[in-house]
Design a protein around this motif. Structure first.
Motif, PDB file in Angstrom:
ATOM      1  N   LEU A 264       0.825  -1.202   0.000  1.00  0.00           N
ATOM      2  CA  LEU A 264       0.000   0.000   0.000  1.00  0.00           C
ATOM      3  C   LEU A 264       0.868   1.265   0.000  1.00  0.00           C
ATOM      4  N   GLU A 265       0.354   2.304  -0.665  1.00  0.00           N
ATOM      5  CA  GLU A 265       0.999   3.616  -0.657  1.00  0.00           C
ATOM      6  C   GLU A 265      -0.052   4.661  -0.293  1.00  0.00           C
ATOM      7  N   PHE A 266       0.419   5.740   0.328  1.00  0.00           N
ATOM      8  CA  PHE A 266      -0.504   6.763   0.828  1.00  0.00           C
ATOM      9  C   PHE A 266      -0.097   8.138   0.303  1.00  0.00           C
ATOM     10  N   SER A 267      -1.115   8.970   0.126  1.00  0.00           N
ATOM     11  CA  SER A 267      -0.911  10.373  -0.222  1.00  0.00           C
ATOM     12  C   SER A 267      -1.819  11.205   0.685  1.00  0.00           C
ATOM     13  N   THR A 268      -1.301  12.310   1.182  1.00  0.00           N
ATOM     14  CA  THR A 268      -2.067  13.129   2.133  1.00  0.00           C
ATOM     15  C   THR A 268      -2.035  14.592   1.722  1.00  0.00           C
ATOM     16  N   ARG A 269      -2.985  15.327   2.290  1.00  0.00           N
ATOM     17  CA  ARG A 269      -3.009  16.780   2.088  1.00  0.00           C
ATOM     18  C   ARG A 269      -3.665  17.411   3.310  1.00  0.00           C
ATOM     19  N   LEU A 270      -3.004  18.398   3.881  1.00  0.00           N
ATOM     20  CA  LEU A 270      -3.568  19.120   5.021  1.00  0.00           C
ATOM     21  C   LEU A 270      -4.194  20.396   4.481  1.00  0.00           C
ATOM     22  N   GLU A 271      -5.504  20.379   4.363  1.00  0.00           N
ATOM     23  CA  GLU A 271      -6.224  21.539   3.839  1.00  0.00           C
ATOM     24  C   GLU A 271      -6.084  22.705   4.815  1.00  0.00           C
ATOM     25  N   GLY A 272      -5.750  23.850   4.299  1.00  0.00           N
ATOM     26  CA  GLY A 272      -5.465  25.011   5.128  1.00  0.00           C
ATOM     27  C   GLY A 272      -3.973  25.228   5.306  1.00  0.00           C
ATOM     28  N   PHE A 273      -3.187  24.239   4.853  1.00  0.00           N
ATOM     29  CA  PHE A 273      -1.732  24.327   4.980  1.00  0.00           C
ATOM     30  C   PHE A 273      -1.033  23.982   3.657  1.00  0.00           C
ATOM     31  N   GLN A 287       3.291  13.755  10.172  1.00  0.00           N
ATOM     32  CA  GLN A 287       3.506  14.610  11.341  1.00  0.00           C
ATOM     33  C   GLN A 287       3.500  16.081  10.928  1.00  0.00           C
ATOM     34  N   PHE A 288       3.010  16.920  11.854  1.00  0.00           N
ATOM     35  CA  PHE A 288       2.989  18.361  11.638  1.00  0.00           C
ATOM     36  C   PHE A 288       3.470  19.049  12.912  1.00  0.00           C
ATOM     37  N   THR A 289       4.268  20.097  12.745  1.00  0.00           N
ATOM     38  CA  THR A 289       4.740  20.887  13.887  1.00  0.00           C
ATOM     39  C   THR A 289       4.619  22.363  13.556  1.00  0.00           C
ATOM     40  N   ASN A 290       4.370  23.152  14.612  1.00  0.00           N
ATOM     41  CA  ASN A 290       4.350  24.615  14.504  1.00  0.00           C
ATOM     42  C   ASN A 290       3.351  25.125  13.461  1.00  0.00           C
ATOM     43  N   LEU A 291       2.162  24.542  13.462  1.00  0.00           N
ATOM     44  CA  LEU A 291       1.110  25.057  12.587  1.00  0.00           C
ATOM     45  C   LEU A 291       0.585  26.381  13.136  1.00  0.00           C
ATOM     46  N   LYS A 292       0.141  27.235  12.231  1.00  0.00           N
ATOM     47  CA  LYS A 292      -0.442  28.494  12.665  1.00  0.00           C
ATOM     48  C   LYS A 292      -1.837  28.241  13.232  1.00  0.00           C
ATOM     49  N   GLN A 293      -2.351  29.210  13.956  1.00  0.00           N
ATOM     50  CA  GLN A 293      -3.711  29.085  14.462  1.00  0.00           C
ATOM     51  C   GLN A 293      -4.699  29.016  13.295  1.00  0.00           C
ATOM     52  N   GLY A 294      -5.776  28.277  13.479  1.00  0.00           N
ATOM     53  CA  GLY A 294      -6.777  28.171  12.430  1.00  0.00           C
ATOM     54  C   GLY A 294      -7.348  26.769  12.339  1.00  0.00           C
ATOM     55  N   SER A 295      -8.233  26.571  11.362  1.00  0.00           N
ATOM     56  CA  SER A 295      -8.910  25.286  11.160  1.00  0.00           C
ATOM     57  C   SER A 295      -8.224  24.525  10.039  1.00  0.00           C
ATOM     58  N   TYR A 296      -8.066  23.203  10.234  1.00  0.00           N
ATOM     59  CA  TYR A 296      -7.390  22.345   9.275  1.00  0.00           C
ATOM     60  C   TYR A 296      -8.202  21.069   9.073  1.00  0.00           C
ATOM     61  N   GLU A 297      -7.958  20.407   7.942  1.00  0.00           N
ATOM     62  CA  GLU A 297      -8.566  19.100   7.696  1.00  0.00           C
ATOM     63  C   GLU A 297      -7.519  18.214   7.016  1.00  0.00           C
ATOM     64  N   LEU A 298      -7.178  17.102   7.680  1.00  0.00           N
ATOM     65  CA  LEU A 298      -6.258  16.140   7.086  1.00  0.00           C
ATOM     66  C   LEU A 298      -7.041  15.231   6.153  1.00  0.00           C
ATOM     67  N   THR A 318      -8.687  21.979  15.016  1.00  0.00           N
ATOM     68  CA  THR A 318      -8.430  23.422  15.109  1.00  0.00           C
ATOM     69  C   THR A 318      -7.235  23.674  16.007  1.00  0.00           C
ATOM     70  N   ILE A 319      -6.365  24.552  15.577  1.00  0.00           N
ATOM     71  CA  ILE A 319      -5.248  25.021  16.411  1.00  0.00           C
ATOM     72  C   ILE A 319      -5.696  26.331  17.052  1.00  0.00           C
ATOM     73  N   LEU A 320      -5.781  26.314  18.392  1.00  0.00           N
ATOM     74  CA  LEU A 320      -6.240  27.503  19.115  1.00  0.00           C
ATOM     75  C   LEU A 320      -5.199  28.619  19.046  1.00  0.00           C
ATOM     76  N   PRO A 321      -5.648  29.861  19.180  1.00  0.00           N
ATOM     77  CA  PRO A 321      -4.688  30.976  19.145  1.00  0.00           C
ATOM     78  C   PRO A 321      -3.730  30.902  20.339  1.00  0.00           C
ATOM     79  N   PRO A 322      -2.528  31.401  20.200  1.00  0.00           N
ATOM     80  CA  PRO A 322      -1.591  31.459  21.329  1.00  0.00           C
ATOM     81  C   PRO A 322      -2.028  32.519  22.327  1.00  0.00           C
TER      82      PRO A 322
END
Length: 540
Positions: A264-273, A287-298, A318-322
């Motif tokens: 099996l092989e996989f392809s991904t996309r983080l909508e909003g990024f 894996q994702f690190t240091n995303l900005k605040q906002g809504s995302y969909e993997l 959702t990544i909450l604001p700092p």
């Protein structure tokens, strides 16, 4: 012999002849005259065959009528049209020898005795990496690459289609460099593997595009190793809100395909990024690190061995604001802005005040520099005036020096003349006996003596000398008070660089007397033996 009852086979060291006797194939002879390792063979014209060597090139071998001896050998390599000397393999397709090079397929051109690309075959077999070809009874072309197998199947319209999906499960399982395929009949094809054979049935029904589901199995906040999702995701939920300071998320992904799960092989996309999907990868992690605040969909999709793609799995979060985006942080920002504005106003006032002070100082400095420049120019003018005065004084001194020299020479000449006249008169008194005449001559001698009186002459000379060489005698008396008036006269005459003979005339003494006076003067001036008296007086 009948060619149908003879097979020519290659071995690691030579060629052998197999002959069919009573329906049994037996080795009849080792063919003489050729000693190369011969694995890939193909028929050429009658009585000849082609043999390709993996490291040297291609041999065209002609046999005798009994097929037990080689009568001639022709060798071909890259100088005869091949792209390389290595990895050339000969095969029989469509009744002729074809040469696989890994960079295309070549045919032998008898007219030029060289090899050229087979345009037709290169259009059929579009995979240039195929290094082994085999034609079956239906004119299908089976091929092998380094680790794959497939078949170009002949269609009713005469075209060929590359069929490789059924054989993808065999990728990497064939014996590299020793691949084997046996199309036994229309329904049975046997392919050699590392651990046996694979039996391929072309008409066996199988759906290679069977749908399957991609999964997001788990979501973990890596910084705390905290699982926030176990695969029971509800798209309506808004519970997956992640604090900004825990912004390190790892996702485990999978797919419901059990036939070849390791392929099996996989392809991904983080909508909003991300704008586009990632390249296909076998890694089941994202894996994702240091995303900005906002809504995302993997978004995750999978692809199986047969290139069938799954439906897309989704996970929203959702990544909450700092903290520095909170209301109280903004209050602090406003206060800081007011403080900075106030500080800026104070700073500007101070800058203006300081600028005025600096401007006044600059003006004062400019005024002082201008004043200093004027003083410098005044000094230059005064120096030039002094220089002109000194030049004038120097010229006057030179003129007075000339006048003094002329007066001195006149005095010398006068003294010489009067002295000669005096001598002649004295001589005349001795030659005459006339008392009257002698009396008158003696009166004349007295007048001459008065005219050549050295004291009077000195007084006149001294007045002229001091007007030219100001305070020379005064400085000389101050430094050498023991000098007599006669020695001072001698110094003055030496200052004018007058010779000893002329000095003797002026002082009314002999030249010997002048030399004695010079010697005494040297002692009083305490001069060394090698010091010149005149040079010393001139520099005084």
């Amino acid at each position: 012999e009948n060619e149908k009852d003879v097979i020519i086979s290659g071995t690691y060291t030579n060629l052998v002849k197999l002959k069919k006797t009573n329906k049994i194939w037996k080795q009849d002879a080792v063919i003489k005259g050729f000693k190369e390792s011969s694995r890939f063979l193909a028929r050429a014209e009658k009585g000849s065959l082609w043999m390709s060597h993996g490291y040297k090139g291609v041999f065209k071998i002609k046999l005798n009528s009994t097929f037990d001896s080689v009568t001639s050998i022709q060798f071909y390599n890259s100088s005869d049209g091949f792209p390389s000397d290595k990895n050339i393999r000969v095969a029989e397709l469509f009744g002729q020898a074809v040469f696989c090079t890994g960079q295309g397929y070549y045919l032998f051109d008898e007219k030029t005795n060289s090899f050229k690309l087979d345009q037709k075959l290169n259009q059929i077999v579009t995979n240039p990496e195929a290094n082994m070809l085999l034609e079956d009874q239906r004119k299908n072309i089976w091929y092998f690459t380094a680790d794959k197998v497939g078949v170009y199947r002949l269609q009713e319209d005469g075209s060929y289609v590359d069929v490789n999906l059924p054989f993808r499960e065999l990728n990497g399982k064939t014996i590299r460099s020793f691949q084997f395929v046996l199309p036994l009949d229309d329904q049975d094809v046997f392919i050699g593997l590392q651990d046996g054979f694979a039996h391929y049935i072309p008409d066996f029904p199988k759906d290679y595009n069977k749908p399957f589901q991609a999964l997001i199995r788990k979501a973990v906040i890596a910084s705390k190793d905290s699982v926030i999702f176990w695969g029971n995701y509800n798209t309506e939920s808004d519970a997956y809100s992640i604090p900004f300071n825990r912004n390190q998320i790892s996702f485990s992904i999978a797919a419901l395909d059990y036939e070849n799960p390791d392929k099996l092989e996989f392809s991904t996309r983080l909508e909003g990024f991300e704008e586009s999907w990632t390249a296909w990868s076998s890694s089941p992690l994202r894996q994702f690190t240091n995303l900005k605040q906002g809504s995302y969909e993997l978004q995750v999709k999978a692809k199986n061995l047969f290139d069938a793609e799954s439906e897309t799995a989704r996970f929203a979060f959702t990544i909450l604001p700092p903290w520095y985006y909170s209301w109280w942080a903004y209050t602090i920002y406003v206060l800081i802005a007011i403080l900075l504005l106030y500080s800026g106003v104070i700073y500007l006032k101070n800058r203006v005040k300081k600028s005025k002070i600096l401007f006044a100082q600059a003006q004062q400095k400019q005024f002082q520099e201008r004043e200093k420049q004027l003083q410098t120019e005044t000094l230059k003018a005064e120096k030039e005036l002094i220089r002109l005065r000194n030049t004038k004084l120097r010229e006057e001194m030179i003129q007075k020096d000339k006048e003094l020299a002329n007066n001195t020479m006149q005095m010398i000449q006068k003294s010489k003349t009067l002295t000669l006249i005096k001598r002649d008169l004295q001589k005349l008194t001795k030659e005459t006996k006339d008392e009257m005449l002698i009396s008158r001559i003696r009166m004349m001698i007295k007048k001459i003596n008065r005219d050549i009186d050295t004291d009077k002459q000195w007084e006149v000379f001294e007045s002229h000398f001091e007007s030219v060489h100001e305070e020379f005698l005064k400085r000389l008396k101050q430094q050498h008070p023991d000098l007599s008036p006669r020695e001072l006269k001698l110094c003055a005459y030496l200052r004018l660089n007058i010779s000893s003979k002329e000095i003797a005339s002026l002082m009314n003494i002999s030249v010997r007397g002048v030399e004695i006076s010079r010697y005494r003067l040297r002692k009083k001036l305490k001069l060394e033996h090698d010091q010149n008296l005149t040079d010393f007086i001139m520099m005084f």
